[in-house]
Design an enzyme around this catalytic site. Structure first.
Site, mmCIF file in Angstrom:
data_model
loop_
_atom_site.group_PDB
_atom_site.id
_atom_site.type_symbol
_atom_site.label_atom_id
_atom_site.label_comp_id
_atom_site.label_asym_id
_atom_site.label_seq_id
_atom_site.Cartn_x
_atom_site.Cartn_y
_atom_site.Cartn_z
ATOM 1 N N ASP A 11 0.867 -1.176 0.000
ATOM 2 C CA ASP A 11 0.000 0.000 0.000
ATOM 3 C C ASP A 11 0.904 1.227 0.000
ATOM 4 O OD1 ASP A 11 -2.132 1.681 0.069
ATOM 5 O OD2 ASP A 11 -2.944 0.978 1.970
ATOM 6 N N ASP A 105 -2.633 2.266 -6.201
ATOM 7 C CA ASP A 105 -1.567 2.277 -5.197
ATOM 8 C C ASP A 105 -1.585 1.073 -4.261
ATOM 9 O OD1 ASP A 105 -3.962 3.024 -4.007
ATOM 10 O OD2 ASP A 105 -2.998 4.322 -2.538
ATOM 11 N N GLU A 106 -2.258 0.011 -4.647
ATOM 12 C CA GLU A 106 -2.441 -1.096 -3.702
ATOM 13 C C GLU A 106 -2.543 -2.411 -4.469
ATOM 14 O OE1 GLU A 106 -5.591 -2.245 -0.106
ATOM 15 O OE2 GLU A 106 -5.956 -0.525 -1.414
#
Length: 494
Positions: A11, A105-106
């Protein structure tokens, strides 16, 4: 559940805001808020400096401004974020063929499937190498969680934030989860958490003590049974490499309710064009066009039309959305509009609507444009137009401030013939203020120009790292089945 912590969850830390701080030296270490800047705007991401003031994602921007009036408020630059996300995902793909992106983003990574880790020591080392690689390639930091299941790996990365690594040793799950709030478990949103709270359950340990029968009684068989297993740390969901999108859509919330029917149709057509751009960018086509309308009283209506075959033709999607709009009463005003396409496919069939559109004569097209031109001239297609006082159905004249906000969004890149690359600090009253600096430079000087200055033009974002390290041969093979503490400095639980 696995016997080794070989599921990794990455993350990125305050991704949008961190990217902006990396790109803008003058903002490093200062509160930054990225999101919609209009009266109805919402925070997308807040830097950790802004979070100290109580600002968080999904908060109304107006409330964030009251909490942190001196923060920098920027419009998102998705072109930059997607570029950085692609760099990160390429690194993850070197670890395993099983990478499951959840957002820009993960992502989850199955290290065991890639042969890069098979025990706690090798998993920790690859996790630390990944964090180093991300920093070298993108200039940003990410937090890593390692565990024997997806649920625990995600919990671990959240606990490791910011810029950390946490490994949950198999066999310690129960003790780790027991004191945590029920919201930590997947599938427990605000409504479910409130329902459990009224039943006297606020921690994961409370769910275990209540037993499966009680949870099933409260939440139903499927949800209650699943929640009971997760409370014990059981989660057998695999990492899925391909998460096929079911739809593509775009929507805009307007600063003031729209009343003019011509303006509303113009906005719907603009959204349809944006939707098709995303559709084509993903290499997809779709069969069903969906229109979303949120009215002045917050009631939300959706209408859909299924075409004869998948299409990525902007004219087809635009006209279908316009037909759907005709069936919606917008008399009281509209605060949000959205256009989406579902029923996605990897190919495009010839569509009768597309054929009909293709047969439209040049005279008919010119007549349509001539009829719409007066309305478009007075009804801007930007995201932040407002309604004037007086007649709610009157055309909306575009102000200089609206033109500036649309052409020069706060935080976006510009290029000046004399001063070089910079970014917009703000605009209004016929002026635009620019700070001239680049990633890696010292904080730059601020200058102000007319909004129509011929030497100033919008520009593309610059790379956050000018000369990134080459990770094409990474990762090197790691020794497996090692015991003893790692020298990486990462954290373990319990």
């Amino acid at each position: 559940m696995r016997a080794a912590p070989t599921i990794l969850h990455l993350d990125m830390d305050a991704f949008y805001a961190s990217a902006e701080q990396a790109a803008k030296p003058s903002l490093r270490g200062k509160p930054v808020v990225v999101g919609g800047l209009g009266p109805r705007g919402v925070v997308a991401t807040a830097s950790y400096e802004a979070r100290r003031f109580g600002v968080h994602s999904a908060m109304p921007t107006a409330q964030a401004r009251r909490l942190a009036p001196n923060a920098a408020y920027l419009v998102p630059r998705f072109q930059l974020y997607r570029t950085v996300s692609d760099q990160v995902m390429q690194l993850l793909a070197r670890l395993s063929p099983l990478v499951e992106p959840l957002s820009l983003d993960e992502a989850f990574v199955d290290l065991e499937a890639g042969g890069t880790a098979d025990d706690a020591a090798s998993a920790r080392e690859i996790g630390e190498q990944l964090r180093t690689a991300i920093k070298a390639v993108t200039g940003l930091t990410g937090s890593v969680g390692l565990a024997g299941s997806k649920m625990l790996a995600k919990i671990a990365s959240e606990e490791a934030k910011p810029d950390g690594l946490l490994l949950i040793e198999p066999g310690t799950e129960r003790a780790l989860l027991a004191p945590m709030p029920v919201r930590i478990l997947p599938g427990v949103g605000p409504a479910t958490a409130d329902h459990l709270r009224r039943a006297g359950m606020t921690t994961v340990d409370d769910l275990v003590e209540a037993g499966e029968d009680e949870l099933v009684r409260l939440l139903g068989k499927a949800h209650g049974g699943s929640l009971h297993r997760m409370a014990f740390g059981y989660d057998d969901r695999p990492v899925v490499a391909e998460r096929d999108a079911k739809s593509v859509s775009v929507e805009d919330t307007f600063d003031a309710d729209l009343h003019d029917r011509v303006r509303i149709r113009t906005e719907v057509e603009r959204l349809a064009d944006r939707c098709v751009q995303r559709l084509r960018g993903a290499g997809r086509s779709g069969r069903t066009v969906v229109l979303k309308v949120r009215r002045y009283d917050f009631s939300t209506l959706t209408r859909s039309e299924t075409l004869r075959g998948p299409t990525d033709d902007p004219t087809v999607v635009r006209e279908a959305a316009a037909r759907l709009l005709e069936a919606v009463d917008t008399t009281g005003g509209v605060r949000l509009l959205g256009v989406g396409v579902t029923g996605l496919a990897d190919y495009t069939q010839e569509d009768l609507f597309a054929q009909a559109a293709g047969e439209r004569t040049a005279a008919e097209e010119a007549a349509r444009e001539a009829a719409e031109e007066p309305a478009q001239a007075s009804a801007p297609a930007g995201d932040d137009g407002g309604e004037p006082p007086g007649d709610p159905g009157a055309p909306v004249p575009e102000t200089a401030e609206q033109r500036a906000a649309r052409r020069w969004p706060a935080g976006h890149d510009v290029l000046h013939e004399t001063y070089g690359h910079g970014w917009v600090q703000g605009s209004g009253v016929g002026r635009v203020t620019v700070r001239f600096e680049e990633p890696g430079s010292t904080p730059g000087r601020v200058r102000t120009f007319r909004i129509d200055d011929p030497d100033l033009r919008p520009a593309d974002p610059l790379p956050l790292v000018r000369d990134p390290v080459d990770y094409s041969s990474w990762p090197a093979s790691l020794p497996k089945s090692r015991s003893g503490p790692s020298s990486s400095g990462g954290e373990s639980r319990p």
